[in-house]
Scaffold this active site. Structure first.
Site, PDB file in Angstrom:
ATOM      1  CG  MET A  19      22.622  11.396   2.491  1.00 12.23           C
ATOM      2  SD  MET A  19      23.685  12.680   1.849  1.00 12.23           S
ATOM      3  CE  MET A  19      22.784  13.215   0.408  1.00 12.23           C
ATOM      4  CG  PHE A  62     -10.293  -9.239  11.459  1.00 13.67           C
ATOM      5  CD1 PHE A  62      -9.063  -9.722  11.886  1.00 13.67           C
ATOM      6  CD2 PHE A  62     -10.572  -9.241  10.103  1.00 13.67           C
ATOM      7  CE1 PHE A  62      -8.135 -10.202  10.976  1.00 13.67           C
ATOM      8  CE2 PHE A  62      -9.656  -9.724   9.190  1.00 13.67           C
ATOM      9  CZ  PHE A  62      -8.431 -10.204   9.630  1.00 13.67           C
ATOM     10  CD  GLN A  63      -7.585  -7.138   7.921  1.00 17.46           C
ATOM     11  OE1 GLN A  63      -8.408  -6.841   7.072  1.00 17.46           O
ATOM     12  NE2 GLN A  63      -6.434  -7.706   7.625  1.00 17.46           N
ATOM     13  CD  GLU A  79      -1.765  -2.382   1.601  1.00 15.53           C
ATOM     14  OE1 GLU A  79      -0.568  -2.636   1.905  1.00 15.53           O
ATOM     15  OE2 GLU A  79      -2.674  -3.218   1.725  1.00 15.53           O
ATOM     16  CE  LYS A 131     -17.514  -6.045   3.495  1.00 16.47           C
ATOM     17  NZ  LYS A 131     -16.920  -7.369   3.743  1.00 16.47           N
TER      18      LYS A 131
HETATM   19  C1  LIG Z   1      18.738  14.082   1.169  1.00 15.40           C
HETATM   20  C2  LIG Z   1      18.024  15.382   0.910  1.00 15.40           C
HETATM   21  C3  LIG Z   1      18.747  16.532   0.672  1.00 15.40           C
HETATM   22  C4  LIG Z   1      18.100  17.722   0.362  1.00 15.40           C
HETATM   23  N1  LIG Z   1      18.861  18.807   0.023  1.00 15.40           N
HETATM   24  C5  LIG Z   1      18.247  19.908  -0.476  1.00 15.40           C
HETATM   25  C6  LIG Z   1      19.007  20.998  -1.009  1.00 15.40           C
HETATM   26  O1  LIG Z   1      20.227  20.987  -1.042  1.00 15.40           O
HETATM   27  N2  LIG Z   1      18.325  22.043  -1.514  1.00 15.40           N
HETATM   28  C7  LIG Z   1      16.949  22.098  -1.532  1.00 15.40           C
HETATM   29  O2  LIG Z   1      16.389  23.067  -2.033  1.00 15.40           O
HETATM   30  N3  LIG Z   1      16.231  21.110  -1.000  1.00 15.40           N
HETATM   31  C8  LIG Z   1      16.829  20.009  -0.488  1.00 15.40           C
HETATM   32  N4  LIG Z   1      16.060  18.982  -0.020  1.00 15.40           N
HETATM   33  C9  LIG Z   1      14.602  19.123  -0.011  1.00 15.40           C
HETATM   34  C10 LIG Z   1      14.109  19.881   1.206  1.00 15.40           C
HETATM   35  O3  LIG Z   1      14.059  18.990   2.291  1.00 15.40           O
HETATM   36  C11 LIG Z   1      12.694  20.476   0.955  1.00 15.40           C
HETATM   37  O4  LIG Z   1      11.811  19.466   0.550  1.00 15.40           O
HETATM   38  C12 LIG Z   1      12.685  21.528  -0.131  1.00 15.40           C
HETATM   39  O5  LIG Z   1      13.757  22.423   0.017  1.00 15.40           O
HETATM   40  C13 LIG Z   1      11.377  22.294  -0.084  1.00 15.40           C
HETATM   41  O6  LIG Z   1      11.149  22.898  -1.304  1.00 15.40           O
HETATM   42  P1  LIG Z   1      10.271  24.208  -1.440  1.00 15.40           P
HETATM   43  O7  LIG Z   1      10.745  25.272  -0.524  1.00 15.40           O
HETATM   44  O8  LIG Z   1      10.215  24.513  -2.875  1.00 15.40           O
HETATM   45  O9  LIG Z   1       8.848  23.853  -0.844  1.00 15.40           O
HETATM   46  P2  LIG Z   1       7.706  22.794  -1.179  1.00 15.40           P
HETATM   47  O10 LIG Z   1       7.773  21.735  -0.160  1.00 15.40           O
HETATM   48  O11 LIG Z   1       7.632  22.422  -2.600  1.00 15.40           O
HETATM   49  O12 LIG Z   1       6.486  23.717  -0.776  1.00 15.40           O
HETATM   50  C14 LIG Z   1       5.855  24.539  -1.692  1.00 15.40           C
HETATM   51  C15 LIG Z   1       5.538  25.897  -1.083  1.00 15.40           C
HETATM   52  O13 LIG Z   1       4.765  26.593  -2.060  1.00 15.40           O
HETATM   53  C16 LIG Z   1       3.489  26.898  -1.554  1.00 15.40           C
HETATM   54  N5  LIG Z   1       2.506  26.684  -2.619  1.00 15.40           N
HETATM   55  C17 LIG Z   1       1.945  25.527  -3.039  1.00 15.40           C
HETATM   56  N6  LIG Z   1       1.094  25.748  -4.044  1.00 15.40           N
HETATM   57  C18 LIG Z   1       1.126  27.080  -4.278  1.00 15.40           C
HETATM   58  C19 LIG Z   1       0.455  27.932  -5.203  1.00 15.40           C
HETATM   59  N7  LIG Z   1      -0.402  27.459  -6.114  1.00 15.40           N
HETATM   60  N8  LIG Z   1       0.726  29.244  -5.153  1.00 15.40           N
HETATM   61  C20 LIG Z   1       1.577  29.758  -4.221  1.00 15.40           C
HETATM   62  N9  LIG Z   1       2.246  29.004  -3.340  1.00 15.40           N
HETATM   63  C21 LIG Z   1       2.016  27.682  -3.373  1.00 15.40           C
HETATM   64  C22 LIG Z   1       3.279  25.983  -0.379  1.00 15.40           C
HETATM   65  O14 LIG Z   1       2.382  26.579   0.531  1.00 15.40           O
HETATM   66  C23 LIG Z   1       4.689  25.812   0.164  1.00 15.40           C
HETATM   67  O15 LIG Z   1       5.016  26.863   1.035  1.00 15.40           O
HETATM   68  C24 LIG Z   1      16.689  17.782   0.339  1.00 15.40           C
HETATM   69  C25 LIG Z   1      15.968  16.649   0.621  1.00 15.40           C
HETATM   70  C26 LIG Z   1      16.598  15.442   0.890  1.00 15.40           C
HETATM   71  C27 LIG Z   1      15.781  14.221   1.131  1.00 15.40           C
HETATM   72  C1  LIG Z   2      12.677   5.143   4.775  1.00 18.13           C
HETATM   73  C2  LIG Z   2      13.990   5.770   5.097  1.00 18.13           C
HETATM   74  N1  LIG Z   2      14.823   5.209   6.002  1.00 18.13           N
HETATM   75  C3  LIG Z   2      16.013   5.774   6.271  1.00 18.13           C
HETATM   76  C4  LIG Z   2      16.403   6.930   5.652  1.00 18.13           C
HETATM   77  C5  LIG Z   2      17.750   7.570   5.994  1.00 18.13           C
HETATM   78  N2  LIG Z   2      18.617   7.577   4.799  1.00 18.13           N
HETATM   79  C6  LIG Z   2      18.771   8.653   4.006  1.00 18.13           C
HETATM   80  S1  LIG Z   2      19.751   8.379   2.678  1.00 18.13           S
HETATM   81  C7  LIG Z   2      20.022   6.775   3.159  1.00 18.13           C
HETATM   82  C8  LIG Z   2      20.906   5.873   2.353  1.00 18.13           C
HETATM   83  C9  LIG Z   2      20.416   5.626   0.987  1.00 18.13           C
HETATM   84  O1  LIG Z   2      21.234   4.674   0.364  1.00 18.13           O
HETATM   85  P1  LIG Z   2      21.149   4.394  -1.179  1.00 18.13           P
HETATM   86  O2  LIG Z   2      19.746   4.180  -1.576  1.00 18.13           O
HETATM   87  O3  LIG Z   2      22.102   3.331  -1.533  1.00 18.13           O
HETATM   88  O4  LIG Z   2      21.568   5.796  -1.805  1.00 18.13           O
HETATM   89  P2  LIG Z   2      23.025   6.495  -1.880  1.00 18.13           P
HETATM   90  O5  LIG Z   2      23.044   7.529  -0.817  1.00 18.13           O
HETATM   91  O6  LIG Z   2      24.056   5.457  -1.684  1.00 18.13           O
HETATM   92  O7  LIG Z   2      23.046   7.106  -3.240  1.00 18.13           O
HETATM   93  C10 LIG Z   2      19.352   6.500   4.345  1.00 18.13           C
HETATM   94  C11 LIG Z   2      19.384   5.215   5.059  1.00 18.13           C
HETATM   95  C12 LIG Z   2      15.490   7.496   4.726  1.00 18.13           C
HETATM   96  N3  LIG Z   2      15.760   8.638   4.088  1.00 18.13           N
HETATM   97  N4  LIG Z   2      14.318   6.888   4.439  1.00 18.13           N
END
Ligand SMILES: Cc1cc2nc3c(=O)[nH]c(=O)nc-3n(C[C@H](O)[C@H](O)[C@H](O)COP(=O)(O)OP(=O)(O)OC[C@H]3O[C@@H](n4cnc5c(N)ncnc54)[C@H](O)[C@@H]3O)c2cc1C
Ligand SMILES: Cc1ncc(C[n+]2csc(CCOP(=O)(O)OP(=O)(O)O)c2C)c(N)n1
Ligand SMILES: [Mg+2]
Lengths: 586, 171
Positions: free
Chosen positions: A483, A115-116, A53, A165
């Site tokens: 990472m 159940f469930q 799911e 249901k």
């Molecule tokens: C491993 C990892 C590393 C990351 N590193 C980075 C990084 O280096 N740089 C980076 O940027 N991010 C990074 N992120 C992502 C980060 O965590 C955030 O998800 C991201 O920065 C949020 O993007 P955003 O500010 O565009 O907001 P979003 O989460 O896309 O939010 C959208 C915003 O726009 C508004 N909005 C929505 N619809 C409308 C509309 N129609 N009109 C006006 N406003 C609207 C919402 O209210 C909200 O405030 C990383 C994520 C991971 C998992």
């Molecule tokens: C569901 C979940 N569990 C744990 C993490 C923490 N986490 C972030 S990156 C990462 C490693 C990812 O490894 P891989 O898919 O091999 O990507 P790589 O960084 O090696 O490119 C982990 C465990 C996460 N982001 N999501």
């Protein structure tokens, strides 16, 4: 009126059809059998049977993000609903419109530990935009239409409709969409004129301006992206986009400085730090973007356009808040800009660009591909070069590979890039790719993956095969949770506790076991040929791309550091890049 | 804003919501999930025809957090209106408390005397106890309860704050 009498399950199908739903991703179980029976007896809505799911929700997210429509999910009560929770929160954090129908035990058993049974509305309350428990069949039509309205309007998000249901089996009166009035939920789309004028005053007089744009521009739709491009070009100002915003503005354009934030470019982060006017559009000052808050862009006046007032002044105080939809606000802003005949300060802008070009000359994303061992950045670069001419969609998992994809794949249009930004859910990308491929059967859909992430939802190979969805899983196999290893290297003295990907499967055999195709690549010289092979095969492909296991993702702003302390490579041994304050951050 | 010391302020916020099941859980869940304070919360249906309830909240935080709280409340789907009674012009607020004091002799007499000064009513009495009903602002109730403490206070039940804007305007 008798035409509108039917049982609850039929109402569900009728409401979905009225809402224009074409595909629903789901998994059956006792509580939703009446809906499955109704699905069996129609052929307007296609059901895609996933293998878990969580994947149903991610697939619906991919479908939604790549089309701009609401994604639809159907799961059973109890474990079906709880398995969907991660996907729901993922959609919540990234503002993806989803309607998720969950089965529930019959109303007379609710609260009995039947159940469930699960308290689905209780469990999903903090990870949905809204949720409903339908207690009467007569309410079902109205609730279904409200759910779609809430999911797609304003800041989009996931909505759960919990369906006991007995409510599905009883007969009642169907309420068509046209008769549903939305009482409370009326987000403000049109921006206040005075706020826009104030924003323009700042924009007109800026000496070192920057556009900082995000996912909200993509949410607002293709028109918003075009208006953004128009405004950025009219002003000649630089623009940087968040991870979620990539593609809204074409990456290859010279005014684009690339992504900003923790793994953003040197030029984007320095420009954010030094700017005097920041024009934030549909971005939410996430901690991955701001770095250390009290040193975030200290000298700038800030404008923020956002449809959700709770995104404004949350982490960072802004000087000019503008509440409204991006497309509406930009349309008005451009009109006013023209009417006021604004001319940006050409000489100031010239100096600003000179400074930016100096930062850009650092060439922060450069890497050295020499010899046989494939650099992960090189693999993404080749993937980009060999797919850029086609209709290509890229999804990702979470980790280094995700960041390399964001840095090295150039997204030229919106809705082409699907990634889990806010929640960072490993296992998102493969099911999301399945959802994208359902919506775009003729396009090339590639999940840029890590070997660890892929194993979180690889059961969906079954789904891809069953529905003949030729999605490609492009694994940057570094044999590490890269990472995690990178953080252990920087923060924990290189003690790689439990981050080695031990006992990996033979990905080619794995693919073959499901009836998919497997490819192993371990030589830079033949990489292009193998990528082409992957593209040409009309089947799901697992591409096991063995890459340099020691490569780390740079630039990097260490947690707790400001933008101007961005690292271009590993810190020296005597240089403790991350202070104790930063170490507690994630 | 880790290094900035922002002052903590207390605000009274009125929220008009659909009177449907789960709405209170949404409001309370917002506060617990996001780490906001609730100092007082009252809720009751105020418009049976439209099925609307009014929630009055007293909360405290930095000005930025107060602003977040209002924005987060406004974003809940069953919420019709959010009014900050602390900033949107003058308002009146009242709270009711039932205060039980057990004692005899001089202390018992003293508690009655103080109740009189505070215009508290006796709503129940036995040979050894009184239940006082007192209405007023929160600090008046606090003061009354503090004075009852040495006089045999055993139980307090407070309604929480109800508040409304002064003048002709409505929420
Ligand atoms: C491993 C990892 C590393 C990351 N590193 C980075 C990084 O280096 N740089 C980076 O940027 N991010 C990074 N992120 C992502 C980060 O965590 C955030 O998800 C991201 O920065 C949020 O993007 P955003 O500010 O565009 O907001 P979003 O989460 O896309 O939010 C959208 C915003 O726009 C508004 N909005 C929505 N619809 C409308 C509309 N129609 N009109 C006006 N406003 C609207 C919402 O209210 C909200 O405030 C990383 C994520 C991971 C998992
Ligand atoms: C569901 C979940 N569990 C744990 C993490 C923490 N986490 C972030 S990156 C990462 C490693 C990812 O490894 P891989 O898919 O091999 O990507 P790589 O960084 O090696 O490119 C982990 C465990 C996460 N982001 N999501
Ligand atoms: Mg890996």
């Amino acid at each position: 009126m008798s035409m509108d009498r039917m049982n609850g399950a039929q109402m569900v199908l009728k409401a979905l059809a009225e809402q224009g739903v074409e595909v629903i991703f789901g998994y059956p179980g006792g509580a939703v059998l009446p809906i499955y029976d109704a699905i069996f007896q129609q052929n307007q809505i296609k059901h895609v049977l996933v293998r878990h799911e969580q994947a149903a929700v991610h697939a619906a997210e991919g479908y939604a993000r790549s089309t701009g429509k609401v994604g639809c999910v159907l799961v059973t009560s109890g474990p079906g609903a709880t398995n969907a929770v991660t996907g729901l929160l993922d959609a919540m954090m990234d503002s993806i419109p989803i309607v998720c129908l969950t089965g529930q035990v019959p109303t007379h058993l609710i609260g009995n530990d039947a159940f469930q049974e699960a308290d689905t509305t209780g469990i999903t309350r903090p990870c949905t935009k809204h949720n409903y428990l339908v207690k009467k069949t007569d309410d079902l039509g109205r609730v279904m239409h409200e759910a779609f309205h809430v999911a797609r309007s304003g800041r989009p998000g996931p909505v759960v409709v919990d369906l006991p249901k007995d409510v599905l089996m009883k007969e009642g009166e169907y309420t068509p969409a046209a008769r549903v009035k939305h009482k409370t939920y009326k987000p403000q789309v049109k921006a206040d004129r005075a706020a826009l004028e104030e924003a323009l005053d700042l924009i007109a007089n800026a000496k070192k301006p920057i556009f900082y744009t995000g996912g909200g521009v993509v949410n607002s739709g293709p028109a918003a992206c075009q208006l953004l491009t128009q405004l950025v070009r009219m002003t000649g100002y630089p623009i940087t986009q968040t991870l979620m915003g990539l593609g809204a503005y074409p990456a290859s354009d010279p005014q684009h400085l690339g992504m900003l934030g923790m793994h953003g470019t040197y030029e984007a982060n320095w420009a954010m730090h030094d700017c005097d006017v920041m024009i934030c559009i549909g971005a939410r000052f996430d901690d991955r973007v701001t770095g250390r808050l009290d040193a975030f862009s200290p000298g700038s006046k800030k404008i923020q356009i956002d449809i959700d007032p709770s995104s404004i002044n949350k982490n960072v105080r802004v000087d000019v808040p503008v509440v409204g939809d991006v497309a509406h606000a930009l349309e008005d802003l451009i009109k006013l800009y023209k009417a006021r005949q604004i001319r940006p300060d050409a000489s100031a802008l010239k100096d600003w660009w000179t400074q930016i070009e100096e930062w850009r000359a650092v060439d922060c994303l450069k890497f050295n591909q020499d010899g046989k061992i494939i650099k992960p950045q090189y693999a993404i670069q080749r993937l980009y070069e060999l797919t850029k001419g086609r209709e290509t969609y890229i999804t990702t998992e979470v980790g280094q590979h995700q960041m390399w994809a964001a840095q090295h794949y150039k997204f030229e249009r919106p809705n082409q890039w699907m990634t889990s930004g806010g929640l960072g859910t490993m296992g998102y990308g493969f099911p999301a790719a399945i959802g994208v491929q359902m919506a775009h059967p003729d396009a090339l859909v590639v999940d840029v993956s890590g070997e660890a992430s892929f194993m979180m939802n690889m059961q969906e190979l079954g789904t891809a095969i069953q529905y003949r969805l030729p999605v490609k899983v492009f694994i940057l196999n570094n044999q590490y949770m890269g990472m995690v290893r990178q953080w252990q290297e920087l923060l924990h003295g290189g003690r790689y506790s439990e981050s080695y990907s031990e006992a990996l499967p033979d990905f080619v055999k794995l693919a073959e076991a499901f009836g998919a195709h497997g490819i192993v690549a371990d030589d830079a010289a033949t990489l292009d040929e193998q990528i082409k092979e992957m593209i040409e095969i009309d089947k799901p492909v697992i591409f096991d791309c063995r890459v340099d296991a020691s490569e780390n993702c740079f630039p990097m702003i260490p947690s707790g550091a400001p933008h101007n302390q961005i690292l271009l490579g590993p810190p020296g041994e005597d240089n403790d890049a991350i202070g104790d304050e930063g170490k507690v951050l994630v | 804003m880790s290094n900035e010391v922002e002052e903590i302020v207390t605000h009274t916020i009125a929220v008009l919501v659909d009177n449907e099941s789960g709405v209170l859980a949404r409001v309370i869940g917002l506060f617990s999930g996001r780490g906001y304070n609730i100092e007082s919360l009252t809720v009751a249906e105020v418009d049976p025809a439209e099925k609307l309830s009014r929630i009055t909240l007293v909360t405290s935080g930095t000005p930025m957090v107060i602003e977040q709280i209002k924005a987060q409340l406004g974003r809940l789907v069953p919420v019709h209106k959010v009014r900050d009674l602390t900033v949107d012009g003058p308002s009146v607020s009242r709270e009711l408390a039932l205060v039980k004091v057990v004692g005899s002799g001089e202390k018992r007499v003293e508690s009655l005397r103080i109740a009189d000064i505070f215009r508290a009513n006796v709503v129940d009495s036995t040979n050894e106890s009184f239940v006082f009903e007192i209405v007023g602002k929160t600090d008046k109730l606090d003061a009354f309860i503090a004075l009852m403490e040495p006089l045999g206070l055993v139980d307090v039940s407070r309604t929480g704050v109800a508040a409304i804007a002064r003048g002709t305007g409505s929420i």
